[in-house]
Scaffold this motif. Sequence first.
Motif, PDB file in Angstrom:
ATOM      1  N   SER B 382       1.699  -4.657  -4.250  1.00  0.00           N
ATOM      2  CA  SER B 382       1.977  -4.038  -2.718  1.00  0.00           C
ATOM      3  C   SER B 382       0.755  -3.063  -2.555  1.00  0.00           C
ATOM      4  O   SER B 382       0.769  -2.525  -1.308  1.00  0.00           O
ATOM      5  CB  SER B 382       3.238  -3.550  -2.528  1.00  0.00           C
ATOM      6  N   GLY B 383      -0.139  -3.082  -3.271  1.00  0.00           N
ATOM      7  CA  GLY B 383      -1.343  -2.248  -2.992  1.00  0.00           C
ATOM      8  C   GLY B 383      -1.681  -1.214  -4.107  1.00  0.00           C
ATOM      9  O   GLY B 383      -1.018  -1.013  -4.945  1.00  0.00           O
ATOM     10  N   GLY B 384      -2.611  -0.270  -3.527  1.00  0.00           N
ATOM     11  CA  GLY B 384      -2.921   0.841  -4.644  1.00  0.00           C
ATOM     12  C   GLY B 384      -4.038   1.782  -4.085  1.00  0.00           C
ATOM     13  O   GLY B 384      -4.225   1.321  -2.703  1.00  0.00           O
ATOM     14  N   GLN B 385      -4.080   2.697  -4.730  1.00  0.00           N
ATOM     15  CA  GLN B 385      -4.880   3.784  -4.106  1.00  0.00           C
ATOM     16  C   GLN B 385      -5.706   4.623  -5.430  1.00  0.00           C
ATOM     17  O   GLN B 385      -5.309   4.342  -6.419  1.00  0.00           O
ATOM     18  CB  GLN B 385      -4.052   4.843  -3.595  1.00  0.00           C
ATOM     19  N   ALA B 386      -6.892   5.048  -5.341  1.00  0.00           N
ATOM     20  CA  ALA B 386      -7.678   5.965  -5.974  1.00  0.00           C
ATOM     21  C   ALA B 386      -8.116   6.988  -5.617  1.00  0.00           C
ATOM     22  O   ALA B 386      -8.321   6.994  -4.571  1.00  0.00           O
ATOM     23  CB  ALA B 386      -8.552   4.788  -6.613  1.00  0.00           C
ATOM     24  N   PHE B 392      -5.880   6.713 -10.681  1.00  0.00           N
ATOM     25  CA  PHE B 392      -5.435   5.519  -9.723  1.00  0.00           C
ATOM     26  C   PHE B 392      -4.071   5.396  -9.596  1.00  0.00           C
ATOM     27  O   PHE B 392      -3.196   5.862 -10.807  1.00  0.00           O
ATOM     28  CB  PHE B 392      -6.031   4.377  -9.962  1.00  0.00           C
ATOM     29  N   LEU B 393      -3.312   4.708  -8.778  1.00  0.00           N
ATOM     30  CA  LEU B 393      -2.144   4.277  -8.793  1.00  0.00           C
ATOM     31  C   LEU B 393      -2.086   2.890  -8.143  1.00  0.00           C
ATOM     32  O   LEU B 393      -2.646   2.736  -7.071  1.00  0.00           O
ATOM     33  CB  LEU B 393      -1.091   5.308  -8.045  1.00  0.00           C
ATOM     34  N   LYS B 395       0.576  -0.357  -7.360  1.00  0.00           N
ATOM     35  CA  LYS B 395       1.965  -0.867  -7.255  1.00  0.00           C
ATOM     36  C   LYS B 395       2.243  -2.067  -7.721  1.00  0.00           C
ATOM     37  O   LYS B 395       1.554  -3.156  -7.221  1.00  0.00           O
ATOM     38  CB  LYS B 395       2.373  -0.544  -5.721  1.00  0.00           C
ATOM     39  N   ALA B 415       4.700   1.520 -10.902  1.00  0.00           N
ATOM     40  CA  ALA B 415       3.398   2.271 -10.767  1.00  0.00           C
ATOM     41  C   ALA B 415       2.780   2.043 -11.881  1.00  0.00           C
ATOM     42  O   ALA B 415       3.257   2.610 -12.965  1.00  0.00           O
ATOM     43  CB  ALA B 415       3.366   3.188  -9.842  1.00  0.00           C
TER      44      ALA B 415
END
Lengths: 455, 472
Positions: B382-386, B392-393, B395, B415
Motif C-alpha cells: 500500500s506504499g512506502g516512504q523513505a 525506509f518503511l 508497507k 512493514a
Amino acid sequence: MSLDELKNELLSIAESCLKYAKEMKIPSAEFFVSKGSLTEIQYTKGKVKSRDGLVSGIGIQVADNQKVGFASCAGFAEDSIKSTLEQAFKIAKNRPADPRFTGFVEVNQPGKNGELDKGILDHTGEDMLSQISDAVKLTEKYDERLIGMTIASNNIWGGHAIANTNGVFEASLNTLNYCYANPVVLDKGERSTAFDVKIGRSVQDISGVVSSSVDMAMKHLGSVELGETIKVPTIWHPLTAGNFLGAVLQAGLNGATVVEKRNPLGEKLNEEIAVKELNLVDDGQDPTKISTTAIDYEGTGRRKTKVIENGVLKSFLFNDYYGKIFGIGSTGNANRQGNAEFEALPTISPTKFVMTPGTKNLEEQIEEFDKAIYMEGGLMGVGHSNFISGDFSIQAINAFLVEKGEIVKPIKPISIAGNFYKSLKDLIHIGSDITPSYLPIDTPTLTIDGHTTSG
Amino acid sequence: MDNEFIFYLLHKAVKHGEEIGASFIEARMDNLNLTTINYTNEIITESSTRERKGIGIVVYVDDTVGYSFTPVLTPEAIKETTKRAAKIAKASAFLSKEKETFDERDAIRDIAERKVVKHPKDVEFDEKIEMLKRSIDSIKEKIEPTSTTAVYGELWGDKFFVNSEGSEIYWNPMIVDMRTVATKKVNGFMARGNDGCGSSQGLEFFEKEPYTPETFGINAGKYCKEQESAVSAPAGKGAALIGPRLGGVLAHESFGHLSESDFVLSGMSPIADRIGATLGSEHATIHDTGLTPNGGLWLPYDDSGIPADDTVILDKGILVGYLHNRVSAKKMNTKPTGNSRAITYMFDPIPRMKNTFFGAGDLTEEEAIELMGNGIYAVGTSGGQADMDGSFLFKCSRGYLVEKGEITKTIKDAALTGNILEFIKHIQGATKNIEMFTGYFGGCGKGGQYPLPVGMGGPILYADEVMVGGEK
C-alpha cells in the motif's frame, strides 16, 4: 488586487456561470470557482528555486435528476466554462442514476471567515528572499556537522466561491504563509535528519524553524540500535502524536466510509471508543486556524462539531451528499484536495481536530516511566497504514530511550506496531502542552501503552 | 486550438524572455484530459473529467532560474507570465551561489506519438462503467463482500515543448488504470483485498490476462478471503522475497530518490560523491528508463525536452550514475538523463524518476521460494516512504509466510523497514521475469507535486536480512 476585489471577481464569475447554466437549460448545477496567488522559494545549499503564479479554475457539477457529472477547467475563459458545463451535462446524461443523490447544498447560514492578514498580499518574493537570506546566515553559526539544509518559504492568498441552482451564492477567502527547514547533519559517518515547519495566516518566522530543526537533528547524533523487540509505553511529542493520530482520526471519523460500510467505527456511535479523558472537537470556526473559512468547499457554513466526548463517539464528519444519506446533513466538512482545488470533487476531511488538554507536560510524562520510548520529529508509513483494520506498523526516525524517568540516549530508527483504534483505549496520558500545528489535529504530548517496538 | 497556434505561443514566450534579458527559456504546454469513475457499493459515486490546460515557463536570468505559469492562453498572458518568471529569477540572483549553467545541445524537432488500439477517447462512458461492474461481479465468485469499490482512470492528451535552442517537441501521454477493492467484516475485523494496475496503453490493456476486470475482481475477493485467516508477521530480522510491486516501490522511494541529482548535489543524499563505490551485492542492479519493453510508463521526453533514456544507477552493486537534469549533468560532467519532470504546467521541472526497477536475475519464482526456505514473501504494497538518510518503511499489504520452501500462511499487514544501503548488500538473487506497472491512481509526490505518474516494478528479489515490523 485587494482581497475585496478578489471576492468580487470570484462572485462575478460564479454569477456568470449560473447565467450560462440557465441559457443552456441545465436543470441543476453547482460551481466551485477558485483563484489564488502563490509564491514559493526554496533554498538548498546555495541553490535557489522559485515559483510564482496564479492558480485559477472552475469545477462544475451538473445533475440531471439523480445523474451527476463533474468536469473542470483551468482559468475563467468564457468558452472553456461553457464547454466544461456541456461536458459535465454530457457525463451526467450518460451514466446510471445514483438513487441516493437528492440534490446540491440548500441555502444555509455561512460561518465566520478566518482572520485575514492583508500583509500577506504585500509580502513580495523579494521579502521572502530576504527572510531566507537571514536564515541562511543563521546556519553559519553551526559547526561543520551541518552538511546540508533546505529552507523554504511559501506565501499564498486566494479564495473560492460556491454558487448553485438552489440559491447558494457565497465566497470565502484565505491568507497563508508557511516555512520549513530540513537539515542533514553528519558526524563520524552517522547521518541524522530532521524537519520543522511553521504555518499561519500571517508571515512566519523562518529563523525559528531553522534553529529548532538543526537542534533536533544534532540531538539525535550518537544513536544506537535498540537491539530488542519490546512492549513499553511510547511517549509522543505533540507534533509526532498529531502525525500519528491525525491520519487515523481523519479516516475513522469520516462519514463517507461509515455510509459505505468500510469504517470500523461505523457501528460505534455513542459507544466508548477511547479513554474517558479523551475529548475531541472539529473546530471549523476558530479564526486563527489555517483551514477556517466561512463556507466549506460546497457551500455549507463551517461549524464546530463535538466528535468524541469523554471517550464516547458522538459524531462523524460529513459533506452534504453523505450527511443526507446518513440522516443528519452536512457538518460543514466538504473539502477539495490537491494542487488545483477546482479539479477535485468535495470529499470529507476535518477542518481542525482539537484535543482537550490534560494535566502533565512532556517532562512530567517522561519522569513517570522506568522504561519507555520517546519520539519526536517525523514518522514514516502512517499514511500507508490499514485504516480499515487499524493495524499499523510505522517507523520513528528521531526516537530516544527513556530509563528511570530520563531520556538516556537517541536510538536508530525503530518500528512501532499496534492497532490505531486500540491505541485510543490505551492512552495513558493526554498532556497539558497542546501545540498548534499544520496537521489535521492539534494534540498535546501523549503516552500510549501496548505498542510493539523493534529496532 | 491547433498545434500550430500552441507552438506560436510557446515561441512567443522564448522571444519575449530573450528580449527582457533572459539567457535561456524553456516553454511548455500541457493539454491533458483526465477521467475518473468510481463505482462504490454498486453506485457510481464519481463520474468526472478534468481538462488540465496551461503553459509553464522556465527562465534563466543571471544564471539563476525562475518559474511561472498560466492557464490563460493568449499572447498577452504568455508575455506577462514570462515577465513574472524573469522577475523572480532576477530577484533570487543575489542569494543564488550555485549558478545554473549547462551545456548547449542540438535542437530536437520531434513528434513522438503513442499509438494505441483502443484509445479511451473513442470508448463510450457506459463501456467503462461496464468494466467496473464486471469486476465487482467477479468478487462475488470468491466472497460475499461487505463493501466494494472499483475505480477507473484515464489520462491522455498532448505535451508541447520549445526552448531557446530551437527545440520543438510534441508527444502524447497515455495512461489507463483500473483498481478493484473488496472488504469484508469477519468477527469484528475488516479484511481487505485489492488488485488492479495501469499501463501506457489503450483499453486493449484490460483485454489480456492477468489484467482483465474479471481477474482483478476475482483476485480482490481471493486476497480479502485470505486475510480472514492471516497471522501476524514475525517481528524482527529475517529473510524475505520482495515481489515486483513492492520491489518497485522500494527501488523508487528509497534508492531512486537518493540518486536524484538535486539531493546528490546538496549533499543530502548518502550516496553523493560515491560513483564507482561498491554499495550492494552483485545481484543489485537498478535502472531508470523512459521506455521499457515490459510495460509501465511510456515517457519519450522529460519536461526539459531531453530524451528519457535508460539510465543504469546501480550496476551489479556498483554505483554508476545519478538522475540528472541539464544543470546537474553539467556540474557533474556527464549527460542529462531525461529526469527533469513536472506534474502539471503549474510546476517547474525537478529531478524525478521515470520507470525505476531492480534488474532481473536468473531464478524462477519457485526457485526463489525454495532458496529462501523460511521467511516472508511480500507481494502487495500500500506504499512506502523513505528518508534522506536511506532509512525506509514499505508497507506489505499482501504477504505470505514461507516455511521450509513452501508458502504456508497469509500474513497480516506488515512493514518492512531498514536502510536501503544495508538492504542492497543483502540481495541474494532475483527472478528472470520483470513486471512493470504505472498508474493514474497514485504516483510520486516529490516537492508537493503529487501524483506524478511514474513506472515501477521489477523481478522478485530475495534478500536475506530484512527487518519486519510485525507483532510477536
